[in-house]
Scaffold this motif. Structure first.
Motif, PDB file in Angstrom:
ATOM      1  N   ASN A  30      -0.389   5.232  -3.977  1.00  0.00           N
ATOM      2  CA  ASN A  30      -0.125   4.638  -2.663  1.00  0.00           C
ATOM      3  C   ASN A  30       1.165   5.242  -2.088  1.00  0.00           C
ATOM      4  O   ASN A  30       1.795   6.094  -2.711  1.00  0.00           O
ATOM      5  CB  ASN A  30      -0.025   3.108  -2.760  1.00  0.00           C
ATOM      6  CG  ASN A  30       0.994   2.664  -3.804  1.00  0.00           C
ATOM      7  OD1 ASN A  30       2.143   3.109  -3.779  1.00  0.00           O
ATOM      8  ND2 ASN A  30       0.577   1.792  -4.724  1.00  0.00           N
ATOM      9  N   GLU A  31       1.560   4.774  -0.916  1.00  0.00           N
ATOM     10  CA  GLU A  31       2.748   5.339  -0.251  1.00  0.00           C
ATOM     11  C   GLU A  31       4.008   5.163  -1.085  1.00  0.00           C
ATOM     12  O   GLU A  31       4.866   6.051  -1.146  1.00  0.00           O
ATOM     13  CB  GLU A  31       2.936   4.695   1.130  1.00  0.00           C
ATOM     14  CG  GLU A  31       1.928   5.155   2.174  1.00  0.00           C
ATOM     15  CD  GLU A  31       1.968   6.660   2.414  1.00  0.00           C
ATOM     16  OE1 GLU A  31       3.072   7.258   2.371  1.00  0.00           O
ATOM     17  OE2 GLU A  31       0.893   7.266   2.628  1.00  0.00           O
ATOM     18  N   GLN A  32       4.144   4.005  -1.734  1.00  0.00           N
ATOM     19  CA  GLN A  32       5.351   3.737  -2.518  1.00  0.00           C
ATOM     20  C   GLN A  32       5.436   4.636  -3.758  1.00  0.00           C
ATOM     21  O   GLN A  32       6.503   5.181  -4.057  1.00  0.00           O
ATOM     22  CB  GLN A  32       5.390   2.265  -2.938  1.00  0.00           C
ATOM     23  CG  GLN A  32       5.705   1.310  -1.785  1.00  0.00           C
ATOM     24  CD  GLN A  32       5.794  -0.124  -2.264  1.00  0.00           C
ATOM     25  OE1 GLN A  32       4.860  -0.659  -2.856  1.00  0.00           O
ATOM     26  NE2 GLN A  32       6.915  -0.766  -2.000  1.00  0.00           N
ATOM     27  N   THR A  33       4.316   4.786  -4.453  1.00  0.00           N
ATOM     28  CA  THR A  33       4.345   5.647  -5.650  1.00  0.00           C
ATOM     29  C   THR A  33       4.570   7.104  -5.261  1.00  0.00           C
ATOM     30  O   THR A  33       5.261   7.839  -5.969  1.00  0.00           O
ATOM     31  CB  THR A  33       3.042   5.521  -6.461  1.00  0.00           C
ATOM     32  OG1 THR A  33       1.917   5.864  -5.621  1.00  0.00           O
ATOM     33  CG2 THR A  33       2.846   4.107  -6.991  1.00  0.00           C
ATOM     34  N   ARG A  34       4.013   7.504  -4.124  1.00  0.00           N
ATOM     35  CA  ARG A  34       4.201   8.895  -3.672  1.00  0.00           C
ATOM     36  C   ARG A  34       5.664   9.145  -3.285  1.00  0.00           C
ATOM     37  O   ARG A  34       6.240  10.179  -3.631  1.00  0.00           O
ATOM     38  CB  ARG A  34       3.274   9.210  -2.494  1.00  0.00           C
ATOM     39  CG  ARG A  34       1.835   9.485  -2.914  1.00  0.00           C
ATOM     40  CD  ARG A  34       1.003  10.014  -1.757  1.00  0.00           C
ATOM     41  NE  ARG A  34       0.664   8.979  -0.794  1.00  0.00           N
ATOM     42  CZ  ARG A  34      -0.412   8.179  -0.889  1.00  0.00           C
ATOM     43  NH1 ARG A  34      -1.260   8.306  -1.901  1.00  0.00           N
ATOM     44  NH2 ARG A  34      -0.656   7.263   0.036  1.00  0.00           N
ATOM     45  N   ALA A  35       6.258   8.205  -2.572  1.00  0.00           N
ATOM     46  CA  ALA A  35       7.647   8.377  -2.130  1.00  0.00           C
ATOM     47  C   ALA A  35       8.599   8.432  -3.329  1.00  0.00           C
ATOM     48  O   ALA A  35       9.490   9.296  -3.395  1.00  0.00           O
ATOM     49  CB  ALA A  35       8.040   7.237  -1.191  1.00  0.00           C
TER      50      ALA A  35
ATOM     51  N   ASP B  96       8.874  -7.333  -9.729  1.00  0.00           N
ATOM     52  CA  ASP B  96       8.380  -6.729  -8.492  1.00  0.00           C
ATOM     53  C   ASP B  96       9.092  -5.401  -8.308  1.00  0.00           C
ATOM     54  O   ASP B  96      10.308  -5.357  -8.204  1.00  0.00           O
ATOM     55  CB  ASP B  96       8.647  -7.652  -7.297  1.00  0.00           C
ATOM     56  CG  ASP B  96       7.966  -7.157  -6.024  1.00  0.00           C
ATOM     57  OD1 ASP B  96       7.193  -6.176  -6.101  1.00  0.00           O
ATOM     58  OD2 ASP B  96       8.205  -7.749  -4.953  1.00  0.00           O
ATOM     59  N   ASP B  97       8.334  -4.321  -8.325  1.00  0.00           N
ATOM     60  CA  ASP B  97       8.929  -3.002  -8.145  1.00  0.00           C
ATOM     61  C   ASP B  97       7.947  -2.128  -7.372  1.00  0.00           C
ATOM     62  O   ASP B  97       6.766  -2.447  -7.273  1.00  0.00           O
ATOM     63  CB  ASP B  97       9.274  -2.379  -9.506  1.00  0.00           C
ATOM     64  CG  ASP B  97       8.045  -2.150 -10.367  1.00  0.00           C
ATOM     65  OD1 ASP B  97       7.339  -1.160 -10.118  1.00  0.00           O
ATOM     66  OD2 ASP B  97       7.788  -2.958 -11.270  1.00  0.00           O
ATOM     67  N   PRO B  98       8.411  -1.020  -6.821  1.00  0.00           N
ATOM     68  CA  PRO B  98       7.541  -0.188  -5.973  1.00  0.00           C
ATOM     69  C   PRO B  98       6.449   0.564  -6.720  1.00  0.00           C
ATOM     70  O   PRO B  98       5.527   1.086  -6.092  1.00  0.00           O
ATOM     71  CB  PRO B  98       8.523   0.790  -5.321  1.00  0.00           C
ATOM     72  CG  PRO B  98       9.703   0.839  -6.226  1.00  0.00           C
ATOM     73  CD  PRO B  98       9.809  -0.532  -6.813  1.00  0.00           C
ATOM     74  N   LEU B  99       6.529   0.640  -8.049  1.00  0.00           N
ATOM     75  CA  LEU B  99       5.571   1.439  -8.801  1.00  0.00           C
ATOM     76  C   LEU B  99       4.419   0.627  -9.384  1.00  0.00           C
ATOM     77  O   LEU B  99       3.283   1.087  -9.437  1.00  0.00           O
ATOM     78  CB  LEU B  99       6.295   2.182  -9.930  1.00  0.00           C
ATOM     79  CG  LEU B  99       7.498   3.030  -9.500  1.00  0.00           C
ATOM     80  CD1 LEU B  99       8.018   3.837 -10.669  1.00  0.00           C
ATOM     81  CD2 LEU B  99       7.133   3.938  -8.333  1.00  0.00           C
ATOM     82  N   PHE B 100       4.704  -0.586  -9.835  1.00  0.00           N
ATOM     83  CA  PHE B 100       3.673  -1.418 -10.461  1.00  0.00           C
ATOM     84  C   PHE B 100       3.430  -2.725  -9.700  1.00  0.00           C
ATOM     85  O   PHE B 100       2.523  -3.472 -10.043  1.00  0.00           O
ATOM     86  CB  PHE B 100       4.061  -1.738 -11.912  1.00  0.00           C
ATOM     87  CG  PHE B 100       4.178  -0.520 -12.788  1.00  0.00           C
ATOM     88  CD1 PHE B 100       3.075  -0.009 -13.461  1.00  0.00           C
ATOM     89  CD2 PHE B 100       5.388   0.137 -12.925  1.00  0.00           C
ATOM     90  CE1 PHE B 100       3.188   1.128 -14.262  1.00  0.00           C
ATOM     91  CE2 PHE B 100       5.512   1.267 -13.727  1.00  0.00           C
ATOM     92  CZ  PHE B 100       4.408   1.762 -14.394  1.00  0.00           C
ATOM     93  N   GLY B 101       4.245  -3.005  -8.707  1.00  0.00           N
ATOM     94  CA  GLY B 101       4.070  -4.215  -7.913  1.00  0.00           C
ATOM     95  C   GLY B 101       4.570  -5.462  -8.632  1.00  0.00           C
ATOM     96  O   GLY B 101       5.498  -5.407  -9.429  1.00  0.00           O
TER      97      GLY B 101
END
Length: 408
Positions: free
Chosen positions: A285-290, A346-351
Motif C-alpha cells: 500500500n502507499e504507507q509500505t511503499r513510502a 499501530d504502525d505504518p507497516l502492519f497497521g
C-alpha cells in the motif's frame, strides 16, 4: 546537643541525597538497544546490517529524541551459535547496560537469549526467529515476537498446498530449533487437512551441497518437497533442485520460509511460481511503499526491506511508545513489556493489532506467489498476492497455547 544536631543534619542530608537520586532515576530517559543477528553469513541479507538501519529509523520516527531522550543502538554478530549469542547478550546487559535486545534470527540463539533476558529482567524484541515456542511453551514475561512464526508459515503455505492437491510431503529440514519447529508445525497442518508426510531428512545449517538430500526427496515421490530452512539454505536448495529437475519431474517445491532478498538472489527465472507466506511486502500500500523507499535509500545495496527488517522497525517503534507512556526508563524489562501489551499497536507497516498476553503480535499474513519474469514491472516487483490469512488464523489460538502466561 552538638552530637544530636550533627546526627539530624546527616540524616536530613541523606534523605535529600536519596530524594535527589530517586528523582534522577525517575527521570532516566536513556535507552540502549542491542541488535543481535547474523551479520555475515546465510541470514545476513534478511537481517544483518539492514536490521540496524530499520531500528535506527524507528528511533528517529518515535519522536523521543526531540523530547530529550537519548537512545543508543549497537549491534553484534551471533554467528548462528547460541553460546556466542548468549555471551554477547550477557556482556551487553551486565557491562553495557543494554535495555533491549532486538532481531535474533536463528531460533536456537533466540530461545537461549530469551532465557537470559528473563533472568536479567531485560527485554527481547524478536522479529527474526521463527520458532512458535517463543510465544508457546518457552514464553516469558520479557519476550515479544512480531512479524511471523512457524505456526503462521505452516498454516499459510502448508495448508494452501495440501488443499490444492499436494497431499503427500517430504521435508528438507535445517537441523536446529527453527527447522524442527517448522517441520513439526507443517506436519500437523498437512495431516489435519488430509495429507501425509512420507519422510524427511535433516541437513546442517549453512549447507553448500544439497544433492544427497534432494535425491532422497526425489525418490520419495512426494507431491510436495517442503523446504523447512531459510536464507542461503533455501536459495541453495532451490537452485540445486532446478539442476536435479525436481519441479520438471512433477514435484512442487514449498519454500516454507522465503524472503524478498532470497527471490532477489535467485532471480525470477529460477524463483517463479514459488508459493510462500509472509506478513509484509514493500508494495502492499502507499504507507509500505513510502517507508520502503526511505529504507532502501539508507540500506546496503539499496535493498528493499525483508519481512523481519520491517518487523524490527514496527517492534522498536512500539517499544519506544511504551517507554514514552511510562515517562522514563524503569530498567525493568517485565514492566516495559507489560506496558507494550497494554498499549494498542499501530504502525505504518502492519497497521493495528493487539500484542497478546503470550507476547505474540497479531497481524494478518499473506499467501504470495513469485511472479514470472514477464509479469514484473521493475526492480523488486516480485510478488503477486494469492490470499489473505486473517490475523486470528495466523497465530496459534490462545485456547491451545502452552504459554504459562496465558490465563485459561
Amino acid at each position: 546537643m552538638t552530637t544530636t544536631f550533627a546526627r539530624r543534619s546527616a540524616a536530613l542530608l541523606a534523605c535529600a541525597a536519596f530524594g535527589f537520586a530517586t528523582s534522577a532515576f525517575a527521570q532516566d530517559k536513556t535507552v540502549k538497544i542491542g541488535v543481535l543477528n547474523d551479520m555475515s553469513s546465510l541470514y545476513a541479507d534478511i537481517g544483518g546490517p539492514n536490521s540496524v538501519v530499520a531500528i535506527k529509523m524507528a528511533v528517529e520516527d518515535s519522536g523521543l529524541l526531540k523530547k530529550g531522550w537519548k537512545i543508543d543502538v549497537i549491534s553484534g554478530d551471533h554467528q548462528n551459535k547460541p553460546d556466542v549469542g548468549v555471551n554477547i547478550a550477557r556482556q551487553w546487559i551486565d557491562n553495557d547496560k543494554i535495555d533491549a535486545i532486538a532481531d535474533t534470527p536463528n531460533s536456537g540463539v533466540a530461545l537461549a537469549v530469551s532465557n537470559l533476558v528473563k533472568e536479567k529482567n531485560s527485554v527481547l524484541l524478536n522479529s527474526g526467529a521463527a520458532s512458535a515456542d517463543l510465544t508457546g511453551k518457552a514464553c516469558t514475561p520479557n519476550t515479544v515476537s512480531y512479524t511471523y512464526d512457524t505456526y503462521m508459515l505452516a498454516n499459510g503455505t502448508g495448508k494452501a498446498l495440501t488443499k490444492a492437491g499436494g497431499d503427500s510431503w517430504f521435508f528438507l529440514t535445517a537441523d536446529y530449533a527453527f527447522g524442527h519447529a517448522l517441520e513439526r508445525d507443517t506436519t500437523a497442518v498437512v495431516t489435519a487437512n488430509g495429507g501425509k508426510v512420507l519422510g524427511s531428512v535433516k541437513h546442517p545449517i549453512n549447507t553448500a551441497d544439497f544433492s544427497s538430500f534432494l535425491l532422497q526427496a526425489q525418490s520419495s515421490k512426494a507431491k510436495v518437497v517442503g523446504l523447512a530452512n531459510a536464507g542461503g539454505d533455501t536459495t541453495n536448495s532451490i537452485k540445486q533442485a532446478a539442476e536435479f529437475g525436481i519441479v520438471q519431474g512433477g514435484q512442487k517445491l514449498a519454500a516454507l520460509l522465503l524472503f524478498i532478498n532470497d527471490v532477489h538472489s535467485l532471480g525470477l527465472k529460477t524463483a517463479q511460481g514459488l508459493t510462500f507466506t509472509e506478513s509484509f511486502y514493500w508494495d502492499m500500500n502507499e504507507q509500505t511503499r513510502a517507508w520502503s523507499k526511505r529504507f532502501s535509500a539508507l540500506a546496503n545495496k539499496n535493498a528493499m526491506p525483508s519481512m523481519t527488517q520491517a518487523g524490527n522497525y514496527a517492534m522498536v517503534l512500539h517499544y519506544l511508545k511504551a517507554m514514552d507512556a511510562l515517562g522514563s526508563n524503569p530498567h525493568d524489562g517485565a514492566k516495559v513489556v507489560a506496558k507494550m501489551k497494554e498499549l494498542p499497536t499501530d504502525d505504518p507497516l502492519f497497521g493495528k493489532g493487539p500484542l497478546r498476553e503470550d507476547g505474540r503480535r497479531l497481524i494478518p499474513a499473506y499467501l504470495f506467489e513469485v511472479k514470472k519474469p514477464e509479469e514484473s514491472k521493475g526492480p523488486w516487483d516480485y510478488y503477486k498476492q494469492i490470499a489473505t490469512i486473517a490475523a486470528e488464523d495466523a497465530a496459534k489460538p490462545l485456547k491451545d497455547s502452552e504459554c504459562p502466561l496465558v490465563k485459561k
